[in-house]
Design a protein around this motif. Structure first.
Motif, PDB file in Angstrom:
ATOM      1  N   ALA A   1     -55.122   0.685  68.183  1.00  0.00           N
ATOM      2  CA  ALA A   1     -53.958   0.340  67.680  1.00  0.00           C
ATOM      3  C   ALA A   1     -52.964   1.553  67.089  1.00  0.00           C
ATOM      4  N   ALA A   2     -53.782   2.227  66.079  1.00  0.00           N
ATOM      5  CA  ALA A   2     -53.237   3.233  65.189  1.00  0.00           C
ATOM      6  C   ALA A   2     -52.802   4.436  66.070  1.00  0.00           C
ATOM      7  N   VAL A   3     -53.448   4.773  67.219  1.00  0.00           N
ATOM      8  CA  VAL A   3     -53.249   5.760  67.952  1.00  0.00           C
ATOM      9  C   VAL A   3     -51.953   5.561  68.890  1.00  0.00           C
ATOM     10  N   THR A   4     -51.920   4.077  69.338  1.00  0.00           N
ATOM     11  CA  THR A   4     -50.959   3.521  69.855  1.00  0.00           C
ATOM     12  C   THR A   4     -49.455   3.776  69.277  1.00  0.00           C
ATOM     13  N   ALA A   5     -49.621   3.459  68.021  1.00  0.00           N
ATOM     14  CA  ALA A   5     -48.471   3.381  67.050  1.00  0.00           C
ATOM     15  C   ALA A   5     -47.936   4.909  66.899  1.00  0.00           C
ATOM     16  N   GLY A   6     -48.889   5.830  66.711  1.00  0.00           N
ATOM     17  CA  GLY A   6     -48.669   7.292  66.769  1.00  0.00           C
ATOM     18  C   GLY A   6     -47.860   7.661  67.997  1.00  0.00           C
TER      19      GLY A   6
ATOM     20  N   ILE B   1     -64.916   8.167  83.232  1.00  0.00           N
ATOM     21  CA  ILE B   1     -64.639   8.988  82.014  1.00  0.00           C
ATOM     22  C   ILE B   1     -65.586  10.103  81.947  1.00  0.00           C
ATOM     23  N   PRO B   2     -65.025  11.203  81.306  1.00  0.00           N
ATOM     24  CA  PRO B   2     -65.996  12.428  81.527  1.00  0.00           C
ATOM     25  C   PRO B   2     -67.187  12.261  80.242  1.00  0.00           C
ATOM     26  N   TYR B   3     -68.325  12.746  80.695  1.00  0.00           N
ATOM     27  CA  TYR B   3     -69.410  12.540  79.739  1.00  0.00           C
ATOM     28  C   TYR B   3     -68.933  13.131  78.109  1.00  0.00           C
TER      29      TYR B   3
ATOM     30  N   GLU C   1     -51.016  -3.261  78.302  1.00  0.00           N
ATOM     31  CA  GLU C   1     -52.126  -3.980  77.738  1.00  0.00           C
ATOM     32  C   GLU C   1     -52.233  -3.901  76.088  1.00  0.00           C
ATOM     33  N   ARG C   2     -52.496  -4.961  75.590  1.00  0.00           N
ATOM     34  CA  ARG C   2     -52.877  -4.993  74.175  1.00  0.00           C
ATOM     35  C   ARG C   2     -54.245  -4.369  73.767  1.00  0.00           C
ATOM     36  N   GLU C   3     -55.127  -4.765  74.602  1.00  0.00           N
ATOM     37  CA  GLU C   3     -56.619  -4.483  74.374  1.00  0.00           C
ATOM     38  C   GLU C   3     -56.598  -3.027  74.616  1.00  0.00           C
ATOM     39  N   ARG C   4     -56.719  -2.113  73.955  1.00  0.00           N
ATOM     40  CA  ARG C   4     -56.441  -0.583  74.519  1.00  0.00           C
ATOM     41  C   ARG C   4     -57.862   0.049  74.451  1.00  0.00           C
ATOM     42  N   PHE C   5     -58.397   0.159  75.397  1.00  0.00           N
ATOM     43  CA  PHE C   5     -59.479   1.069  75.151  1.00  0.00           C
ATOM     44  C   PHE C   5     -59.057   2.400  75.884  1.00  0.00           C
ATOM     45  N   MET C   6     -58.807   3.347  74.712  1.00  0.00           N
ATOM     46  CA  MET C   6     -58.176   4.653  75.048  1.00  0.00           C
ATOM     47  C   MET C   6     -58.833   5.694  75.797  1.00  0.00           C
ATOM     48  N   LYS C   7     -60.090   5.806  75.834  1.00  0.00           N
ATOM     49  CA  LYS C   7     -60.959   6.608  76.630  1.00  0.00           C
ATOM     50  C   LYS C   7     -60.613   6.261  77.990  1.00  0.00           C
ATOM     51  N   GLY C   8     -60.748   5.011  78.245  1.00  0.00           N
ATOM     52  CA  GLY C   8     -60.610   4.595  79.606  1.00  0.00           C
ATOM     53  C   GLY C   8     -59.346   4.885  80.271  1.00  0.00           C
ATOM     54  N   LEU C   9     -58.169   4.401  79.452  1.00  0.00           N
ATOM     55  CA  LEU C   9     -56.764   4.551  79.828  1.00  0.00           C
ATOM     56  C   LEU C   9     -56.626   5.851  80.061  1.00  0.00           C
ATOM     57  N   PHE C  10     -57.124   7.016  79.153  1.00  0.00           N
ATOM     58  CA  PHE C  10     -56.586   8.407  79.342  1.00  0.00           C
ATOM     59  C   PHE C  10     -56.907   8.924  80.849  1.00  0.00           C
TER      60      PHE C  10
END
Ligand code: UDP
Ligand code: MG
Length: 305
Positions: free
Chosen positions: A74-79, A149-151, A172-181
């Motif tokens: 969430a903090a990264v999303t805010a950023g 996602i890259p190893y 989405e609210r549930e933010r799995f960043m590694k997957g989203l990237f």
């Protein structure tokens, strides 16, 4: 604005002076038109006052302070929502992501890459348990999710403006960043680096937190676990029909020995059913969170923004 550096911080007072000393000298050669955007994720130590004094001296230091601890994602999303750079770097505060790598990220960005991510050459800084479980997680995830996602790529990366906008467009609210990237795509490249030990302070991730993180990552990116019970069910039905035919032929189904067998089968498949229910529950709870449609975070204070 050319470059924004987003740094989520949660009780990182011990490491901030070192970060301050190392970060600015790296950014200056890339561009002087940069901002460092700290997202204070509900720290209870002197992180926020330290950041504020730093921000008074340098207007390029910007601070968003969240109303409580919402978690790194969430903090990264805010950023991301407040960064205005043509390129956006996301990095940890604890100097495990060496700031010197930003120069290489920046060069790749100039060459036209949208998503430049750091790849950990060594995981020596992590414990054996963390290393092996991370490895297993990547394997499983890449088997199940639509976009691998890259190893050994972490969150440390540079995103172009359009890649950052694409991330923000995902609701989405549930933010799995590694997957989203990796889900948003665009021209990507990995840059290897040696991940150092935490410069100071303690990790915020215990085993249980990591476990839940892994589960939410998998369920956010794949519906495969939901389907697996169907296949098990089919297998069990076919077996039971064969079994029924066999026992009818045998005719002695209720001898003592067979009773034990019936019990074991019963217990085993009650277990299978409960696990399937649990998997459905995982998805249901995620749907519940998304349906509530709550904001991912609340902001208490903004400084230099
Ligand atoms: N962090 C955060 N909110 C949290 C937990 C962590 O903003 O609830 C930040 C933390 O301050 C650090 C980064 O996320 O900048 C990575 O955390 P940490 O170093 O504890 O994780 P690890 O490197 O051990 O995976
Ligand atoms: Mg760390």
């Amino acid at each position: 604005m050319d470059l924004s550096v987003i740094i989520p911080v949660f009780n990182e007072a011990e490491v901030l002076p070192q970060l301050q000393a190392r970060l600015a000298p790296v950014l200056q050669p890339c561009t002087s038109d940069y901002e460092i955007l700290f997202v204070n994720d509900g720290s209870s130590d002197s992180t926020l006052p330290l950041l504020k004094t730093w921000g008074q001296k340098d207007k390029r230091i910007k601070i968003i302070s969240l109303s409580r601890n919402f978690g790194k994602e969430a903090a990264v999303t805010a950023g991301l929502q407040h960064a205005s750079g043509k390129a956006v770097v996301i990095m940890d505060a604890d100097l495990q992501d060496p700031p010197e790598l930003i120069r290489e990220f920046w060069e790749k960005f100039q060459e036209g890459y949208d998503n430049v991510y750091g790849i950990r050459k060594n995981r020596a800084a992590d414990s054996f348990l963390k290393r092996t479980s991370a490895q297993a997680f990547y394997k499983l995830y890449n088997h199940l999710a639509d976009t691998p996602i890259p190893y050994n790529a972490g969150d440390y990366r540079l995103l172009s403006r359009r890649a950052a906008e694409a991330l923000l467009a995902l609701p989405e609210r549930e933010r799995f960043m590694k997957g989203l990237f990796s889900w948003v795509g665009y021209k990507s490249i990995g840059v290897p680096f040696a991940r150092e030990k935490r410069a100071a302070g303690k990790t915020k991730w215990g085993f249980w937190k990591l476990w839940n993180f892994a589960i939410s990552g998998l369920t956010a990116s794949s519906t495969w676990p939901l389907k697996v019970s169907t296949y098990i069910g089919v297998l069990v039905c076919v077996t039971s029909v064969l079994f029924a035919i066999w026992t009818t032929c045998q005719q002695t189904i209720f001898s003592n020995e067979k009773y034990t067998f019936v019990m074991i089968t019963l217990l085993f498949f009650s277990g299978v059913q409960l696990i399937s229910l649990g998997i459905i529950g995982e998805y249901l709870s995620r749907i519940f969170c998304e349906v509530k449609n709550r904001p991912a975070y609340f902001i208490d204070e903004k400084i230099n923004l």
